[in-house]
Design an enzyme around this catalytic site. Structure first.
Site, mmCIF file in Angstrom:
data_model
loop_
_atom_site.group_PDB
_atom_site.id
_atom_site.type_symbol
_atom_site.label_atom_id
_atom_site.label_comp_id
_atom_site.label_asym_id
_atom_site.label_seq_id
_atom_site.Cartn_x
_atom_site.Cartn_y
_atom_site.Cartn_z
ATOM 1 N N HIS A 102 0.853 -1.192 0.000
ATOM 2 C CA HIS A 102 0.000 0.000 0.000
ATOM 3 C C HIS A 102 0.885 1.237 0.000
ATOM 4 C CE1 HIS A 102 -4.074 1.567 0.378
ATOM 5 N NE2 HIS A 102 -3.559 2.554 1.097
ATOM 6 N N ALA A 155 10.323 -20.711 12.693
ATOM 7 C CA ALA A 155 9.109 -20.226 13.345
ATOM 8 C C ALA A 155 9.249 -18.757 13.714
ATOM 9 C CB ALA A 155 8.821 -21.053 14.597
ATOM 10 N N ARG A 161 13.019 -10.493 2.210
ATOM 11 C CA ARG A 161 13.912 -10.551 1.049
ATOM 12 C C ARG A 161 14.032 -12.003 0.582
ATOM 13 N NH1 ARG A 161 19.233 -8.268 3.816
ATOM 14 N NH2 ARG A 161 17.616 -6.882 4.639
ATOM 15 N N ARG A 178 22.292 -20.734 7.601
ATOM 16 C CA ARG A 178 23.192 -21.724 6.996
ATOM 17 C C ARG A 178 22.447 -22.440 5.889
ATOM 18 N NH1 ARG A 178 21.589 -23.843 11.994
ATOM 19 N NH2 ARG A 178 20.429 -25.797 11.910
#
Length: 226
Positions: A102, A155, A161, A178
């Site tokens: 938005h 979690a 990204r 990793r």
């Protein structure tokens, strides 16, 4: 409501159990009916697709592959962009995926009143999740993100990204911790699962070699935090 610690009469317990059974049975029937009614609303879906009918979906903008479990009560929404989920993907409970965005740059107009125009298409980026991905409990994946094949999202992670193939990402904002395996093991894994034309290209494998922790042992279930 709190339940008293004293022992209720047997007749009270029996009635409570009967009512609970009726309630649970009714909920199961309702969920089954709702699931059957809404499954066909997804833009695309493969075989062996499991979803919670009590989740929140913008069905027509969501494409799901084969052997996918979207977990308990996810929120998967994109008004105009697409959310694409590959094959063999599993979600933990309450995962959120949000395509689109938005505008916040309009001076003199409340943000809730800003309407999008065709020129704002760049704001409505979608989300792509590759094959064989595990997304942990209450992870949040935001617009424009691509999660590579075989990745694990921890979690509670907030993914803003792209996540490379076979990477383990966690945190807020999420970062790559990793790789699941050394590159040599990833090559072996790919050879066992995918035909040559679908395997990672040499340039993609070379890029994985630069990621941290490429020589560690595979991630455990406890670390991923489903």
């Amino acid at each position: 409501m709190r339940v008293s610690s004293h022992r209720p009469a047997r007749v009270v317990v029996g009635v409570a159990r009967l009512l609970d059974l009726i309630w649970v049975s009714g909920m199961r029937v309702r969920r089954a009916v709702r699931g059957l009614a809404s499954a066909g609303r997804f833009a695309a879906r493969g075989d062996n697709f499991t979803f919670d009918p009590d989740g929140i979906y913008t069905y027509e903008t969501i494409e799901v592959g084969r052997n996918v479990d979207l977990g308990h009560r996810p929120v998967i929404m994109a008004a105009r962009s697409r959310i694409r989920i590959g094959d063999n993907v599993m979600f933990g409970p309450e995962v959120t995926i949000r395509g689109g965005n938005h505008r916040i740059d309009r001076v003199g107009t409340p943000m809730i009143s800003v309407e999008k125009s065709p020129s704002d298409a760049a704001l409505d980026r979608g989300v792509t999740i590759g094959d064989d991905v595990w997304v942990g409990t209450r992870a949040v994946i935001l617009h424009g993100v691509t999660i590579g094949r075989g990745a694990v999202i921890g979690a509670g992670a907030v993914v803003t990204r792209p996540v490379p193939a076979y990477a383990v990402a966690a945190g807020n904002p999420a970062r790559v911790i990793r790789l699941r395996w050394p590159v040599e093991t990833i090559i072996s894994h790919e050879q066992q699962l995918y035909p040559p034309e679908r395997r990672l290209a040499p340039a993609e494998l070379a890029a994985l070699s630069d990621l941290p922790g490429s020589e560690v042992r595979p991630v455990s279930s406890a670390a991923a935090g489903r």
